[in-house]
Motif scaffolding. Structure first.
Motif, PDB file in Angstrom:
ATOM      1  N   PHE A  66       9.320 -34.264 -34.112  1.00  0.00           N
ATOM      2  CA  PHE A  66       9.115 -34.077 -32.675  1.00  0.00           C
ATOM      3  C   PHE A  66       8.423 -35.294 -32.040  1.00  0.00           C
ATOM      4  N   GLY A  67       8.248 -36.352 -32.840  1.00  0.00           N
ATOM      5  CA  GLY A  67       7.720 -37.616 -32.318  1.00  0.00           C
ATOM      6  C   GLY A  67       6.237 -37.577 -31.949  1.00  0.00           C
ATOM      7  N   ARG A  68       5.458 -36.682 -32.585  1.00  0.00           N
ATOM      8  CA  ARG A  68       4.044 -36.566 -32.208  1.00  0.00           C
ATOM      9  C   ARG A  68       3.103 -37.171 -33.242  1.00  0.00           C
ATOM     10  N   PRO A  76       1.329 -40.426 -39.130  1.00  0.00           N
ATOM     11  CA  PRO A  76       2.780 -40.214 -39.217  1.00  0.00           C
ATOM     12  C   PRO A  76       3.127 -39.172 -40.273  1.00  0.00           C
ATOM     13  N   THR A  77       4.112 -38.339 -39.968  1.00  0.00           N
ATOM     14  CA  THR A  77       4.568 -37.339 -40.941  1.00  0.00           C
ATOM     15  C   THR A  77       6.096 -37.402 -41.023  1.00  0.00           C
ATOM     16  N   ALA A  78       6.592 -37.585 -42.229  1.00  0.00           N
ATOM     17  CA  ALA A  78       8.040 -37.667 -42.457  1.00  0.00           C
ATOM     18  C   ALA A  78       8.607 -36.250 -42.559  1.00  0.00           C
ATOM     19  N   ASN A  79       9.624 -35.979 -41.755  1.00  0.00           N
ATOM     20  CA  ASN A  79      10.197 -34.627 -41.704  1.00  0.00           C
ATOM     21  C   ASN A  79      11.401 -34.486 -42.630  1.00  0.00           C
ATOM     22  N   PHE A  80      11.447 -33.355 -43.332  1.00  0.00           N
ATOM     23  CA  PHE A  80      12.644 -33.019 -44.113  1.00  0.00           C
ATOM     24  C   PHE A  80      13.690 -32.409 -43.190  1.00  0.00           C
ATOM     25  N   MET A 111       0.079 -37.406 -51.449  1.00  0.00           N
ATOM     26  CA  MET A 111       0.546 -36.970 -50.119  1.00  0.00           C
ATOM     27  C   MET A 111      -0.081 -35.635 -49.734  1.00  0.00           C
ATOM     28  N   VAL A 112      -0.070 -35.348 -48.449  1.00  0.00           N
ATOM     29  CA  VAL A 112      -0.389 -34.004 -47.956  1.00  0.00           C
ATOM     30  C   VAL A 112       0.834 -33.536 -47.168  1.00  0.00           C
ATOM     31  N   VAL A 113       1.136 -32.257 -47.262  1.00  0.00           N
ATOM     32  CA  VAL A 113       2.357 -31.773 -46.600  1.00  0.00           C
ATOM     33  C   VAL A 113       2.067 -30.458 -45.871  1.00  0.00           C
ATOM     34  N   TRP A 117       5.300 -23.347 -38.882  1.00  0.00           N
ATOM     35  CA  TRP A 117       5.718 -23.387 -37.479  1.00  0.00           C
ATOM     36  C   TRP A 117       4.723 -24.132 -36.592  1.00  0.00           C
ATOM     37  N   ASN A 118       3.745 -24.831 -37.190  1.00  0.00           N
ATOM     38  CA  ASN A 118       2.733 -25.592 -36.444  1.00  0.00           C
ATOM     39  C   ASN A 118       2.167 -24.770 -35.281  1.00  0.00           C
ATOM     40  N   PRO A 119       1.286 -23.813 -35.555  1.00  0.00           N
ATOM     41  CA  PRO A 119       0.778 -22.937 -34.488  1.00  0.00           C
ATOM     42  C   PRO A 119       0.217 -23.687 -33.282  1.00  0.00           C
ATOM     43  N   TYR A 120      -0.290 -24.899 -33.513  1.00  0.00           N
ATOM     44  CA  TYR A 120      -0.823 -25.656 -32.363  1.00  0.00           C
ATOM     45  C   TYR A 120       0.305 -26.020 -31.407  1.00  0.00           C
ATOM     46  N   MET A 127       8.814 -29.070 -42.392  1.00  0.00           N
ATOM     47  CA  MET A 127       8.049 -29.475 -43.582  1.00  0.00           C
ATOM     48  C   MET A 127       7.782 -30.959 -43.409  1.00  0.00           C
ATOM     49  N   GLU A 128       6.505 -31.306 -43.188  1.00  0.00           N
ATOM     50  CA  GLU A 128       6.144 -32.661 -42.765  1.00  0.00           C
ATOM     51  C   GLU A 128       5.158 -33.263 -43.743  1.00  0.00           C
ATOM     52  N   THR A 129       5.538 -34.426 -44.271  1.00  0.00           N
ATOM     53  CA  THR A 129       4.746 -35.058 -45.334  1.00  0.00           C
ATOM     54  C   THR A 129       4.049 -36.315 -44.820  1.00  0.00           C
ATOM     55  N   PHE A 152      -3.997 -26.107 -50.088  1.00  0.00           N
ATOM     56  CA  PHE A 152      -5.297 -26.223 -49.425  1.00  0.00           C
ATOM     57  C   PHE A 152      -5.629 -25.037 -48.525  1.00  0.00           C
ATOM     58  N   ARG A 153      -4.723 -24.722 -47.589  1.00  0.00           N
ATOM     59  CA  ARG A 153      -5.100 -23.753 -46.533  1.00  0.00           C
ATOM     60  C   ARG A 153      -3.864 -23.356 -45.734  1.00  0.00           C
ATOM     61  N   PRO A 154      -3.963 -22.288 -44.945  1.00  0.00           N
ATOM     62  CA  PRO A 154      -2.849 -21.952 -44.043  1.00  0.00           C
ATOM     63  C   PRO A 154      -2.839 -22.899 -42.839  1.00  0.00           C
ATOM     64  N   GLN A 155      -1.717 -22.982 -42.139  1.00  0.00           N
ATOM     65  CA  GLN A 155      -1.698 -23.712 -40.858  1.00  0.00           C
ATOM     66  C   GLN A 155      -2.507 -22.893 -39.859  1.00  0.00           C
ATOM     67  N   LYS A 156      -3.232 -23.590 -38.963  1.00  0.00           N
ATOM     68  CA  LYS A 156      -4.065 -22.872 -37.990  1.00  0.00           C
ATOM     69  C   LYS A 156      -3.773 -23.366 -36.581  1.00  0.00           C
ATOM     70  N   ASN A 157      -4.203 -22.557 -35.609  1.00  0.00           N
ATOM     71  CA  ASN A 157      -4.172 -23.030 -34.233  1.00  0.00           C
ATOM     72  C   ASN A 157      -5.528 -23.689 -33.948  1.00  0.00           C
ATOM     73  N   PHE A 158      -5.578 -24.608 -33.028  1.00  0.00           N
ATOM     74  CA  PHE A 158      -6.831 -25.297 -32.698  1.00  0.00           C
ATOM     75  C   PHE A 158      -6.979 -25.322 -31.182  1.00  0.00           C
ATOM     76  N   ASP A 159      -8.244 -25.385 -30.710  1.00  0.00           N
ATOM     77  CA  ASP A 159      -8.403 -25.386 -29.256  1.00  0.00           C
ATOM     78  C   ASP A 159      -8.351 -26.780 -28.665  1.00  0.00           C
ATOM     79  N   ALA A 167      -8.995 -31.773 -38.638  1.00  0.00           N
ATOM     80  CA  ALA A 167      -8.614 -30.917 -39.781  1.00  0.00           C
ATOM     81  C   ALA A 167      -7.650 -31.672 -40.704  1.00  0.00           C
ATOM     82  N   ILE A 168      -6.694 -32.393 -40.108  1.00  0.00           N
ATOM     83  CA  ILE A 168      -5.715 -33.127 -40.938  1.00  0.00           C
ATOM     84  C   ILE A 168      -6.431 -34.238 -41.712  1.00  0.00           C
ATOM     85  N   GLN A 169      -7.367 -34.910 -41.019  1.00  0.00           N
ATOM     86  CA  GLN A 169      -8.096 -35.972 -41.719  1.00  0.00           C
ATOM     87  C   GLN A 169      -8.936 -35.396 -42.861  1.00  0.00           C
TER      88      GLN A 169
HETATM   89  C1  LIG Z   1      -2.137 -32.384 -43.631  1.00  0.00           C
HETATM   90  C2  LIG Z   1      -1.588 -31.771 -42.388  1.00  0.00           C
HETATM   91  C3  LIG Z   1      -2.158 -30.615 -41.889  1.00  0.00           C
HETATM   92  C4  LIG Z   1      -1.658 -30.018 -40.734  1.00  0.00           C
HETATM   93  N1  LIG Z   1      -2.230 -28.874 -40.251  1.00  0.00           N
HETATM   94  C5  LIG Z   1      -1.742 -28.278 -39.158  1.00  0.00           C
HETATM   95  C6  LIG Z   1      -2.316 -27.059 -38.648  1.00  0.00           C
HETATM   96  O1  LIG Z   1      -3.261 -26.487 -39.222  1.00  0.00           O
HETATM   97  N2  LIG Z   1      -1.788 -26.525 -37.502  1.00  0.00           N
HETATM   98  C7  LIG Z   1      -0.733 -27.107 -36.851  1.00  0.00           C
HETATM   99  O2  LIG Z   1      -0.303 -26.581 -35.839  1.00  0.00           O
HETATM  100  N3  LIG Z   1      -0.141 -28.241 -37.316  1.00  0.00           N
HETATM  101  C8  LIG Z   1      -0.623 -28.828 -38.454  1.00  0.00           C
HETATM  102  N4  LIG Z   1      -0.038 -29.978 -38.940  1.00  0.00           N
HETATM  103  C9  LIG Z   1       1.228 -30.435 -38.362  1.00  0.00           C
HETATM  104  C10 LIG Z   1       1.064 -31.383 -37.237  1.00  0.00           C
HETATM  105  O3  LIG Z   1       0.889 -30.621 -36.063  1.00  0.00           O
HETATM  106  C11 LIG Z   1       2.382 -32.161 -37.221  1.00  0.00           C
HETATM  107  O4  LIG Z   1       2.403 -33.025 -38.312  1.00  0.00           O
HETATM  108  C12 LIG Z   1       2.540 -32.859 -35.918  1.00  0.00           C
HETATM  109  O5  LIG Z   1       2.930 -31.900 -34.992  1.00  0.00           O
HETATM  110  C13 LIG Z   1       3.555 -33.976 -35.947  1.00  0.00           C
HETATM  111  O6  LIG Z   1       4.827 -33.438 -36.005  1.00  0.00           O
HETATM  112  P1  LIG Z   1       6.104 -34.352 -35.811  1.00  0.00           P
HETATM  113  O7  LIG Z   1       6.025 -35.417 -36.881  1.00  0.00           O
HETATM  114  O8  LIG Z   1       7.248 -33.441 -36.068  1.00  0.00           O
HETATM  115  O9  LIG Z   1       6.054 -34.876 -34.443  1.00  0.00           O
HETATM  116  C14 LIG Z   1      -0.546 -30.602 -40.074  1.00  0.00           C
HETATM  117  C15 LIG Z   1       0.034 -31.790 -40.576  1.00  0.00           C
HETATM  118  C16 LIG Z   1      -0.475 -32.366 -41.712  1.00  0.00           C
HETATM  119  C17 LIG Z   1       0.145 -33.630 -42.239  1.00  0.00           C
END
Ligand SMILES: Cc1cc2nc3c(=O)[nH]c(=O)nc-3n(C[C@H](O)[C@H](O)[C@H](O)COP(=O)(O)O)c2cc1C
Ligand SMILES: Nc1ncnc2c1ncn2[C@@H]1O[C@H](COP(=O)(O)OP(=O)(O)O)[C@@H](O)[C@H]1O
Length: 177
Positions: A66-68, A76-80, A111-113, A117-120, A127-129, A152-159, A167-169
């Motif tokens: 999604f270019g974010r 940067p995260t490489a998408n499958f 790597m971290v992956v 559905w990226n709740p944020y 699946m983003e590496t 490590f943990r579930p994906q979370k929403n953040f404010d 969190a990612i760092q």
């Molecule tokens: C280690 C790691 C942890 C992440 N944790 C979350 C998370 O807890 N919640 C979330 O919504 N997205 C999380 N993301 C996903 C990021 O939101 C995502 O990589 C970002 O939207 C960039 O997506 P894009 O490359 O498709 O643009 C995480 C990504 C990584 C690499």
């Protein structure tokens, strides 16, 4: 359970899926000492084997996301592609995992992956590496290989975006240990 047992069990479990490529992935794991195994979460691997989902190996051609990653997060995260995401085993938890990755026939790096559905952002399942290495060039279109060894943990929403970045760092720091 010794390291050979882990790699043999892994090879047996995943052999059909990856065929002759698999032995490449066993190499970095074999080189590790027992204490490294534990710090990398091999205990998770051993437990994961009981549940049938870790370690998990997959590969696919990197596609644009999604270019974010680089622009908004500075990570940067490489998408499958969709085919890889749609074929993930049902018993592989979504969330944040760690392990090893290589691009094409290049070196293997930590790597971290993130899978889900990226709740944020609330997007489609992805699946983003993030590979813990500085690449000279973009590698979209190349083959990404990953070996997911721990959770490590579930994906979370953040404010805020800052909290998501922090969190990612934190995950990246944890994966360095
Ligand atoms: C280690 C790691 C942890 C992440 N944790 C979350 C998370 O807890 N919640 C979330 O919504 N997205 C999380 N993301 C996903 C990021 O939101 C995502 O990589 C970002 O939207 C960039 O997506 P894009 O490359 O498709 O643009 C995480 C990504 C990584 C690499
Ligand atoms: N260390 C790295 N880990 C993951 N991808 C990287 C890395 N370094 C460069 N890249 C490149 O960055 C791209 C991801 O950038 P990103 O800004 O997240 O965009 P997109 O969402 O379009 O995939 C990857 O496809 C890859 O080509």
């Amino acid at each position: 359970m010794g390291q050979d047992t882990v790699t043999r069990a892994t090879a047996k479990q995943h052999g059909d899926r990856l065929g002759s490529e698999l032995h490449l992935w066993c190499q970095p794991l074999r080189k590790l000492r027992q204490e490294d195994y534990l710090s990398l979460g091999v205990q998770d691997c051993i437990e994961g084997l009981h549940y049938g989902h870790l370690p998990y190996f997959c590969r696919g051609q990197v596609v644009h996301g999604f270019g974010r990653g680089s622009k908004q997060l500075g990570i940067p995260t490489a998408n499958f592609p969709e085919q890889v995401v749609d074929n993930l085993p049902a018993d592989l938890s979504t969330g944040i995992n760690y392990g090893w990755a290589s691009v094409g026939s290049g070196d293997v790096h930590k790597m971290v992956v993130s899978t889900g559905w990226n709740p944020y952002y609330k997007n489609t399942k992805s699946m983003e590496t993030h590979i813990m290495h500085t690449f000279k060039e973009d590698f979209c279109g190349e083959i990404l290989n990953v070996a997911v060894v721990g959770y490590f943990r579930p994906q979370k929403n953040f404010d805020s975006l800052e909290s998501l970045i922090s969190a990612i760092q934190g995950d990246i720091e944890e994966a360095k240990k």
